[in-house]
Design an enzyme around this catalytic site. Structure first.
Site, short mmCIF file in Angstrom:
data_model
loop_
_atom_site.label_atom_id
_atom_site.label_comp_id
_atom_site.label_asym_id
_atom_site.label_seq_id
_atom_site.Cartn_x
_atom_site.Cartn_y
_atom_site.Cartn_z
N HIS A 1 -0.29 81.79 75.13
CA HIS A 1 -0.51 80.71 74.16
C HIS A 1 -1.06 81.24 72.84
O HIS A 1 -1.01 80.54 71.83
CB HIS A 1 -1.47 79.67 74.74
CG HIS A 1 -0.86 78.86 75.85
ND1 HIS A 1 -0.41 77.58 75.68
CD2 HIS A 1 -0.59 79.18 77.14
CE1 HIS A 1 0.10 77.13 76.82
NE2 HIS A 1 -0.01 78.08 77.72
N ASP B 1 -3.47 81.88 64.70
CA ASP B 1 -3.36 80.90 65.78
C ASP B 1 -2.02 81.09 66.46
O ASP B 1 -1.01 81.32 65.77
CB ASP B 1 -3.44 79.47 65.22
CG ASP B 1 -4.28 78.55 66.09
OD1 ASP B 1 -4.25 78.72 67.31
OD2 ASP B 1 -4.96 77.68 65.53
#
Ligand code: GDG
Length: 453
Positions: A155, A362
């Site tokens: 992720h 991110d």
């Protein structure tokens, strides 16, 4: 149809019929709801018991959890996972620490997960592991003789070899990762960085289409950008029963609202964002008395020192910025160190004319996608998005900024408030289109199909 066995550090606290939390939980639940299956992970409890907890059945999903010992928690979770891997994979090498005993603890917990999962699986089950806590999990399963198809979706970002190699045990981690059959990444950049390491530093041979031959086996890699349920987010944002807090907020606002929502984490660029907002207030005084910046930042990992430090720093900065600019009837910055239920959060997104999503790095950033999905298409707000969020690959119609460029960020805030309705609508429509294409369903289906194949 193979049964699906999902393994992640934590199992989301789900109840039947209840709305789900973040993207990982929603995607995993969707995948499991269809044909049923198993979800295994840590309970979140630190105990001295080594017994597994009783299984819990939620619809067609069976949840299995184990507790961790204090030593496992310290070495695996606080130590190697969140003290070494999290900062380094987010390119923050200055914040990373390394301790051999912690890496040993990380491997020990990956083995503990593997031993527990091995007892639950059948030979044709599909095993789908999630995230940076489980990089060595497939290796541990293989050591137990497990031959099933095993995939990992990462992720968070995967950095270039120059950064990854600052982790002293990097070679061992890569060798373990290559025991997966499929490694899924959020962006092509992450995939390319991983392949670069494997081909140039681990003797891998590219086989085309993301596959690589290495350590006497074939490992497939792929890019699967995680999405959100676009229609569900908008419906939650609009529902009158959910809108009470948003209505209270609106009643206290003068005009413009800029919103940010992040776990309180140094990777999210909050310090730089506060500084950029101060710069905006300084350079664009015409907006004074009209604009409110509301930062929602629920505390996370608060027993780790780097997280305590960023919290202390932001509290100080919020007070200083308000002290410098506030008037008797205007507080320019509202800093909320708490979380809201998801059905309250979605209407708050809808209330904001601009959303600042400016992480330093991110993997994806679901807040950016949720904000866009929550907007009224007839009167949409503006997304200001860091070029270093995975989401920037898809949401190119956002105002894309460099989070390290304070003046650029301040100018983007000014541009957002001055933007004509037609331009806001065009940008919003373009982003919604991409998000509908790269839906959460597509993320799940493509990963599972590639893992099977
Ligand atoms: C990791 C990767 C990747 C936030 N505050 C509240 C709340 N949230 C929800 C948001 C969103 C989720 O948490 C945060 O997701 P992000 O994607 O923004 O960030 P991470 O938590 O760091 O997630 C990231 C993601 O995994 C999925 O692959 O995108 O890059 O770092 O859904 O809405 N939810 C509630 N109250 C809050 O106060 N209920």
């Amino acid at each position: 149809m193979s049964r699906l066995v999902v393994v992640s550090n934590r199992v989301a606290p789900i109840q039947e019929g209840e709305a789900t939390a973040g993207g990982l939980a929603a995607g995993v639940l969707d995948a499991l709801k269809g044909h049923g299956g198993i979800w295994f992970g840590w309970s979140g409890n630190v105990t001295t018991e080594s017994e597994p907890n009783p299984a819990r059945q939620v619809g067609p999903i069976t949840l299995f959890t184990i507790d961790l010992s204090r030593q496992d928690y310290d070495q695996f979770y606080r130590g190697f996972a969140n003290g070494t891997l999290w900062p380094t994979l987010h390119y923050q090498i200055g914040l990373g620490t390394y301790d051999r005993a912690e890496f040993a603890g990380y491997k020990r917990v990956n083995e503990l997960f593997a031993r527990s999962v091995e007892k639950l699986i059948k030979p044709d089950d599909l095993i789908w592991a999630h995230d940076y806590h489980l990089l060595c999990f497939a290796d541990s399963l293989r050591a137990l003789g497990v031959k099933n198809r095993i995939g990992l979706f990462l992720h968070i970002p995967f950095p270039g070899p120059g950064v990854f190699m600052t982790i002293p045990c990097h070679a061992e981690v890569i060798r373990s990762m290559c025991q997966y059959d499929l490694l899924g990444f959020q962006t092509e950049q992450d995939q390319a960085a991983f392949l670069d390491y494997v081909i140039r530093h681990a003797g891998g041979t590219p086989l085309g289409d993301g596959a690589v031959s290495v350590f006497d086996r074939v490992v497939k890699t792929g890019v699967y950008p995680i999405g959100v349920h676009v229609e569900e987010v908008r419906a939650q944002a609009e529902l009158a029963a959910n809108r009470r807090v948003a209505t209270r907020l609106r009643a206290t606002l003068l005009d413009w609202l800029i919103l940010s929502v992040d776990r309180l984490d140094y990777s999210k660029g909050l310090r730089q964002r506060f500084a950029a907002y101060e710069r905006f207030l300084q350079d664009y005084p015409t907006w004074h008395n009209n604009v409110t910046f509301m930062q929602i930042a629920p505390p996370s990992r608060s027993d780790i020192e780097t997280y305590q430090a960023i919290r202390r720093e932001l509290e100080g900065e919020a007070g200083r910025i308000n002290g410098r600019f506030a008037e008797v009837d205007w507080v320019p910055l509202r800093y909320l160190n708490k979380s809201f239920p998801r059905n309250v959060l979605m209407p708050l997104y809808a209330e904001a004319q601009a959303c600042l999503v400016t992480p330093l790095r991110d993997g994806m950033n679901l807040v950016a996608k949720e904000y866009v999905a929550a907007q009224d298409p007839a009167e949409p707000g503006v997304l200001i998005l860091s070029q270093f969020a995975g989401a920037a690959n898809e949401l190119q119609a956002a105002l894309v900024v460099n989070p390290y460029d304070q003046e650029g960020l301040a100018a983007a805030m000014d541009q957002a408030f001055a933007m004509r309705l037609e331009e806001r609508q065009e940008r919003h429509a373009a982003m919604i289109k991409v998000m509908r294409e790269n839906s959460l369903e597509r993320w799940r289906d493509r990963f599972q199909a590639d893992l099977l194949g």
